[in-house]
Design a protein around this motif. Structure first.
Motif, PDB file in Angstrom:
ATOM      1  N   ILE A 651       0.920  -1.534   0.102  1.00 25.04           N
ATOM      2  CA  ILE A 651      -0.371   0.229  -0.246  1.00 25.04           C
ATOM      3  C   ILE A 651       0.964   1.220  -0.206  1.00 25.04           C
ATOM      4  O   ILE A 651       1.694   1.576   0.753  1.00 25.04           O
ATOM      5  CB  ILE A 651      -0.488  -0.393   1.527  1.00 25.04           C
ATOM      6  CG1 ILE A 651      -1.912  -1.300   1.417  1.00 25.04           C
ATOM      7  CG2 ILE A 651      -2.030   1.487   1.462  1.00 25.04           C
ATOM      8  CD1 ILE A 651      -2.089  -1.523   2.510  1.00 25.04           C
ATOM      9  N   PRO A 652       1.075   2.179  -0.742  1.00 23.04           N
ATOM     10  CA  PRO A 652       1.346   3.611  -0.887  1.00 23.04           C
ATOM     11  C   PRO A 652       1.331   3.788   0.291  1.00 23.04           C
ATOM     12  O   PRO A 652       0.078   4.343   1.152  1.00 23.04           O
ATOM     13  CB  PRO A 652       1.050   4.358  -1.570  1.00 23.04           C
ATOM     14  CG  PRO A 652      -0.094   3.237  -3.020  1.00 23.04           C
ATOM     15  CD  PRO A 652      -0.091   2.238  -2.422  1.00 23.04           C
ATOM     16  N   GLU A 653       2.422   5.017   0.663  1.00 20.67           N
ATOM     17  CA  GLU A 653       2.767   5.324   1.805  1.00 20.67           C
ATOM     18  C   GLU A 653       1.039   6.273   2.224  1.00 20.67           C
ATOM     19  O   GLU A 653       0.746   6.490   3.343  1.00 20.67           O
ATOM     20  CB  GLU A 653       4.039   6.125   2.169  1.00 20.67           C
ATOM     21  CG  GLU A 653       4.412   6.778   3.329  1.00 20.67           C
ATOM     22  CD  GLU A 653       4.302   5.973   4.885  1.00 20.67           C
ATOM     23  OE1 GLU A 653       3.534   6.405   5.423  1.00 20.67           O
ATOM     24  OE2 GLU A 653       5.075   4.715   4.115  1.00 20.67           O
ATOM     25  N   GLN A 654       1.216   7.673   1.529  1.00 16.93           N
ATOM     26  CA  GLN A 654       0.387   8.266   1.176  1.00 16.93           C
ATOM     27  C   GLN A 654      -1.103   7.712   1.700  1.00 16.93           C
ATOM     28  O   GLN A 654      -1.533   8.332   2.346  1.00 16.93           O
ATOM     29  CB  GLN A 654       0.162   9.316   0.358  1.00 16.93           C
ATOM     30  CG  GLN A 654       2.057  10.088  -0.446  1.00 16.93           C
ATOM     31  CD  GLN A 654       1.692  10.922   1.016  1.00 16.93           C
ATOM     32  OE1 GLN A 654       0.667  11.620   2.113  1.00 16.93           O
ATOM     33  NE2 GLN A 654       3.478  10.889   1.565  1.00 16.93           N
ATOM     34  N   ARG A 655      -1.254   6.795   0.961  1.00 17.37           N
ATOM     35  CA  ARG A 655      -2.629   5.753   1.105  1.00 17.37           C
ATOM     36  C   ARG A 655      -2.694   5.206   2.845  1.00 17.37           C
ATOM     37  O   ARG A 655      -3.911   5.287   3.477  1.00 17.37           O
ATOM     38  CB  ARG A 655      -2.530   4.546   0.308  1.00 17.37           C
ATOM     39  CG  ARG A 655      -4.184   3.983   0.180  1.00 17.37           C
ATOM     40  CD  ARG A 655      -5.178   4.837  -0.313  1.00 17.37           C
ATOM     41  NE  ARG A 655      -6.504   4.661  -0.004  1.00 17.37           N
ATOM     42  CZ  ARG A 655      -8.011   5.111   0.016  1.00 17.37           C
ATOM     43  NH1 ARG A 655      -7.556   6.467  -0.412  1.00 17.37           N
ATOM     44  NH2 ARG A 655      -9.155   4.109   0.104  1.00 17.37           N
ATOM     45  N   ARG A 661      -3.289   2.227  12.409  1.00 21.61           N
ATOM     46  CA  ARG A 661      -1.823   0.665  12.431  1.00 21.61           C
ATOM     47  C   ARG A 661      -1.574   0.496  13.280  1.00 21.61           C
ATOM     48  O   ARG A 661      -1.853   1.349  14.588  1.00 21.61           O
ATOM     49  CB  ARG A 661      -0.926   2.046  11.600  1.00 21.61           C
ATOM     50  CG  ARG A 661      -1.009   1.817  10.022  1.00 21.61           C
ATOM     51  CD  ARG A 661      -0.285   2.753   9.834  1.00 21.61           C
ATOM     52  NE  ARG A 661      -0.053   4.152   9.814  1.00 21.61           N
ATOM     53  CZ  ARG A 661       0.258   5.312   9.907  1.00 21.61           C
ATOM     54  NH1 ARG A 661       2.123   4.801   8.987  1.00 21.61           N
ATOM     55  NH2 ARG A 661       0.293   5.863  10.365  1.00 21.61           N
ATOM     56  N   GLU A 662      -0.846  -0.311  13.574  1.00 21.21           N
ATOM     57  CA  GLU A 662      -0.827  -1.650  14.911  1.00 21.21           C
ATOM     58  C   GLU A 662       0.383  -0.770  15.233  1.00 21.21           C
ATOM     59  O   GLU A 662       1.371  -0.053  14.180  1.00 21.21           O
ATOM     60  CB  GLU A 662      -0.696  -2.514  14.371  1.00 21.21           C
ATOM     61  CG  GLU A 662      -1.517  -3.291  13.995  1.00 21.21           C
ATOM     62  CD  GLU A 662      -2.100  -4.025  15.805  1.00 21.21           C
ATOM     63  OE1 GLU A 662      -1.888  -3.949  16.970  1.00 21.21           O
ATOM     64  OE2 GLU A 662      -3.165  -4.358  16.051  1.00 21.21           O
ATOM     65  N   LYS A 663       0.915  -0.612  16.127  1.00 21.50           N
ATOM     66  CA  LYS A 663       2.392  -0.168  17.084  1.00 21.50           C
ATOM     67  C   LYS A 663       4.322  -0.257  15.653  1.00 21.50           C
ATOM     68  O   LYS A 663       4.391  -0.192  15.537  1.00 21.50           O
ATOM     69  CB  LYS A 663       2.588  -0.274  18.183  1.00 21.50           C
ATOM     70  CG  LYS A 663       1.328   0.131  19.331  1.00 21.50           C
ATOM     71  CD  LYS A 663       2.343  -0.598  20.740  1.00 21.50           C
ATOM     72  CE  LYS A 663       0.645   0.491  20.844  1.00 21.50           C
ATOM     73  NZ  LYS A 663       1.795  -0.007  23.082  1.00 21.50           N
ATOM     74  N   ASP A 664       3.655  -1.846  15.410  1.00 21.03           N
ATOM     75  CA  ASP A 664       4.606  -1.921  14.294  1.00 21.03           C
ATOM     76  C   ASP A 664       4.546  -1.573  12.405  1.00 21.03           C
ATOM     77  O   ASP A 664       4.981  -1.906  11.935  1.00 21.03           O
ATOM     78  CB  ASP A 664       4.648  -3.971  13.936  1.00 21.03           C
ATOM     79  CG  ASP A 664       3.421  -4.486  13.563  1.00 21.03           C
ATOM     80  OD1 ASP A 664       2.069  -3.740  13.461  1.00 21.03           O
ATOM     81  OD2 ASP A 664       3.037  -5.869  14.079  1.00 21.03           O
ATOM     82  N   GLY A 665       3.435  -0.777  12.760  1.00 22.48           N
ATOM     83  CA  GLY A 665       3.165  -0.056  10.966  1.00 22.48           C
ATOM     84  C   GLY A 665       2.005  -1.228  10.416  1.00 22.48           C
ATOM     85  O   GLY A 665       1.515  -0.137   9.634  1.00 22.48           O
ATOM     86  N   ARG A 666       1.476  -2.070  11.355  1.00 21.55           N
ATOM     87  CA  ARG A 666       0.531  -2.479   9.680  1.00 21.55           C
ATOM     88  C   ARG A 666      -0.762  -2.242   9.666  1.00 21.55           C
ATOM     89  O   ARG A 666      -1.330  -1.675  10.805  1.00 21.55           O
ATOM     90  CB  ARG A 666       0.824  -4.376  11.025  1.00 21.55           C
ATOM     91  CG  ARG A 666       1.831  -5.209  10.004  1.00 21.55           C
ATOM     92  CD  ARG A 666       1.544  -6.798  11.195  1.00 21.55           C
ATOM     93  NE  ARG A 666       0.952  -6.555  12.530  1.00 21.55           N
ATOM     94  CZ  ARG A 666       0.379  -6.908  13.051  1.00 21.55           C
ATOM     95  NH1 ARG A 666      -0.127  -8.052  12.387  1.00 21.55           N
ATOM     96  NH2 ARG A 666      -0.214  -6.991  14.588  1.00 21.55           N
TER      97      ARG A 666
END
Length: 728
Positions: A651-655, A661-666
């Motif tokens: 998934i693009p960063e901006q999207r 998000r989870e703490k790990d970025g998911r």
């Protein structure tokens, strides 16, 4: 038996009166009218009833006494018809035996006797006054029969030998009525009575043979056997007998003509034979059999309740009359396709006997019973077989119980419309004018034991190797410690139902291991082909009624489930989430969802399965759901799908920044799932997205604030350092 002795004494008294009349005939041989008058006067005085005789004849050829038109008046309060009437009487004696104090009668012939036996509403018989006169003490009784009054040791016989070679009754009739019984108030007639008694004496057995018909028929019953010897002192309890009774083929359709209108219509043929042997004191052994052929029973509306039923009963045992106990050596009941056997004892015969019986059956075929019991068809459709074995013990009406082991190689059952009606609250409030269903009454026995079924099916639920403990109290039946194989897995637990409540009340607690969820949903809810997984479940439910309205109102429960390697065929949840979130490359192609793990916990109330937590997981995502699944299959669920690191990276960063998000970025996709179980609809949870955006913005502000704080701190520290350097 005492009454039988008393009734026999009545006949004996009348007979002896007639004999005495013959003995005193000599002084009046030239005046037979005086003989008739003497006989009338003597009999009237002895019986306390008006006795009349139309004509008397005497002959020295024998000597021989003839009499015609003997009538005994009825007791007061029992009507105007005679109590008894005898068309003719013929008695022939052996004259020489009189000189040896031996009274020998070659024959006695009674032609067309008519006797009316009646019982009034107070329970008194129309011959009780005669018995009372006969049973008076010897000091107050007159005539040569005074010695026959009963004493402490028994009834004393006359001080002469007595022998009658033959007593013969021809074309007799006995009419019996009982005002205490509505069914017998109008009376029943026994016609064509024929009886032969041979060797009537005190010191040898008396042989009896008799037959009679009911309601004008030639022959319905036959009676043969021996009684005695009586002995010089007549002790009713010690008189031996060996008797046989036969009911010849009897058409049951004749019953209304004999006893009046019946509440049901009956047809078919019954036959029976019974033999009894022994004495009242020593006990009576018996053997009996009865057969029913083509039995039919119709209710008052003409609806067939029993049709073409064949059955038979055979029994053998001993009756302890003094101890009021029955000892069954064997009892066999053949009822259509079933054979039931019993043995044991029944102590304290009466309204509340103590029972100790062993019972068993054959492998009863369950199919076909709706042919002979048409009323069973609307209740249940059965197939397979059923066998039982066990014991019945306890006091009837107090603690009677049966412990039975039920076994079946194959058992199948489907509820019929009548039983389905009992399972609905609609049965409690039927349409106007219709009779409401009534609760089933508790049986007078408590049943417990075990149930074993090798192969079984209840409607759409197929099972095998079922074992359970059976218990029953009142109308509540329970299967405890239940174990079976069903839905390709193992089930353990218990279930119960109360048949005495309307609508049907039930409950179950089950632990399931390795069951195919699709098989369970197809059998229980008719939802086949929706969810495929092998799962373990713990479920408990209770409710009443099986109609949807009843389930929505009364069904409650709770449970938990864990499944592996499954698929949901009605929706591609990942694809739906990707579409709703405008994310490409998420989920597999097609219209279903495959998962690797599944677990859920839920409660049932208010017509809904309330999911507190349901988790699905695959390699690309995991999903946690909560909300309501309606019993009407409606969905109202909220869910949060968490993408894997690999899926998040696509998934693009901006999207990516638009979603929680989870703490790990998911990335997490908040979803709303509506529609129905068979056609779910997946969309983004806008409220959750808004909340997530706010959280994201808050985090950015906090992050920038922290960054500004750090920059300001660093700048302050740097400026402070520069100034300190200048000072020193």
């Amino acid at each position: 038996m005492k009454k039988l002795i008393k009734y026999s004494l009545i006949g004996g008294v009348i007979l002896l009166i007639l004999i005495v009349a013959g003995l005193v005939a000599a002084p009046y041989l030239l005046n037979l009218d005086s003989l008739r008058s003497y006989g009338e006067e003597y009999a009237t005085g002895y019986l306390g009833r008006k006795v009349s005789i139309e004509d008397v004849g005497f002959s020295w050829a024998g000597p021989k006494v003839m009499m015609t038109g003997l009538t005994i008046a009825e007791a007061e309060g029992f009507g105007s018809e005679p109590f008894a009437r005898l068309e003719s009487f013929d008695l022939k004696l052996r004259l020489l035996d009189l000189f040896r104090l031996r009274l020998t009668v070659e024959h006695v012939v009674l032609s067309s006797p008519r006797i009316r036996v009646a019982r009034n509403s107070e329970g008194r018989f129309n011959f009780d006054d005669i018995l009372e006169r006969i049973n008076r003490p010897a000091a107050t009784a007159g005539g040569p029969l005074a010695a026959m009054a009963p004493g402490e040791e028994g009834i004393k016989a006359p001080p002469i030998d007595l022998l009658v070679d033959e007593i013969r009754m021809e074309d007799g009739q006995v009419h019996f009525s009982d005002a205490t019984s509505p069914r017998l108030a109008r009376g029943i007639s026994m016609d064509g009575v024929r009886m032969t008694v041979r060797d009537l004496s005190l010191d040898r057995p008396v042989t009896i043979a008799a037959s009679l018909g009911l309601g004008g028929q030639a022959r319905d019953l036959e009676f043969t056997g021996t009684v005695g010897p009586v002995g010089r002192t007549i002790l009713p309890g010690k008189i031996p007998f060996d008797l046989q009774l036969s009911i010849l083929p009897f058409e049951l359709s004749r019953l209304p003509g004999l006893v009046g209108p019946l509440p049901v219509g009956v047809s078919g043929v019954v036959t029976a034979q019974e033999s009894v042997k022994g004495s009242l004191d020593a006990g009576v052994t018996f053997e009996a059999s009865m057969a029913l052929s083509k039995l039919g029973v119709a209710d008052a509306a003409g609806k067939q309740v029993v049709k073409g039923f064949d059955g038979a009963i055979q029994e053998k045992g001993r009756l302890d009359v003094r101890g009021r106990s029955l000892y069954l050596e064997s009892l066999r009941v053949d009822a259509y396709q079933a054979t039931l056997d019993a043995s044991g004892k029944v102590l304290g015969l009466g309204p509340a006997p103590t029972v100790e019986l062993s019972v068993s059956s054959n492998a009863v075929p369950l199919s076909g019973w709706d042919v002979v019991l048409p009323g069973l068809g609307p209740m249940m459709k059965l197939g397979g077989d059923l066998t039982f074995r066990g014991k019945v013990t306890g006091k009837y009406g107090k603690d009677l119980s049966a412990r039975l082991a039920f076994t079946s190689e194959r058992f199948e059952a489907d509820r019929g419309p009548a039983l389905l009606a009992r399972s609905s609250s609609k049965a409690v409030a039927p349409p106007v004018g219709a009779a409401p269903l009534k609760p089933i009454k508790a049986p007078p026995i408590t049943v417990s034991g075990s149930v074993t079924v090798k192969q079984g099916r209840f409607e759409k639920i197929a099972f095998s190797d079922m074992k359970a403990d059976l218990s029953q109290k009142g109308t509540r039946f329970s299967l405890d410690q239940m174990a079976l194989t069903a839905f390709s897995g193992q089930l353990q637990g218990k279930a119960w139902t109360d048949l005495g409540l309307l609508p049907l009340t039930y409950g179950a607690e089950m632990k399931m291991d390795g069951v195919q969820v699709n098989d369970a949903l197809a059998a229980v809810a008719g939802l086949e082909g929706i969810l495929y997984t092998r799962a373990s479940m713990d479920v408990s439910i209770s409710g009443k009624g099986t109609e949807m309205a009843d389930l929505q109102k009364h069904l409650t429960g709770q449970g938990a489930m864990k499944g592996t390697e499954g698929r949901l065929t009605t929706a591609n949840l990942a694809g739906g989430a990707a579409k709703a979130a405008s994310i490409l490359g998420l989920g597999e192609e097609g219209g279903e969802t495959r998962f690797e793990d599944m677990d859920a916990s839920f409660t049932i109330a208010d017509g809904k399965v309330k999911v507190s937590s349901m988790r699905l997981a695959t390699g690309q995502w995991s999903m946690v759901t909560k909300g309501d699944i309606g019993l009407d299959q409606s969905l109202d669920l909220t869910s949060r799908m968490t993408l894997s690191q690999q899926a998040t990276a696509r998934i693009p960063e901006q999207r990516r920044r638009l979603f929680p998000r989870e703490k790990d970025g998911r990335v997490q996709l908040p979803l709303k799932i509506g529609g129905t179980v068979t056609s779910p609809k997946v969309g983004l949870d806008s409220a959750a997205m808004s909340q997530a955006a706010k959280e994201e913005l808050k985090e950015e502000v906090q992050q920038k604030t922290e960054e500004r704080k750090e920059e300001l701190k660093d700048k302050i520290q740097k400026d402070l350092g520069e100034r300190l350097k200048k000072l020193f």
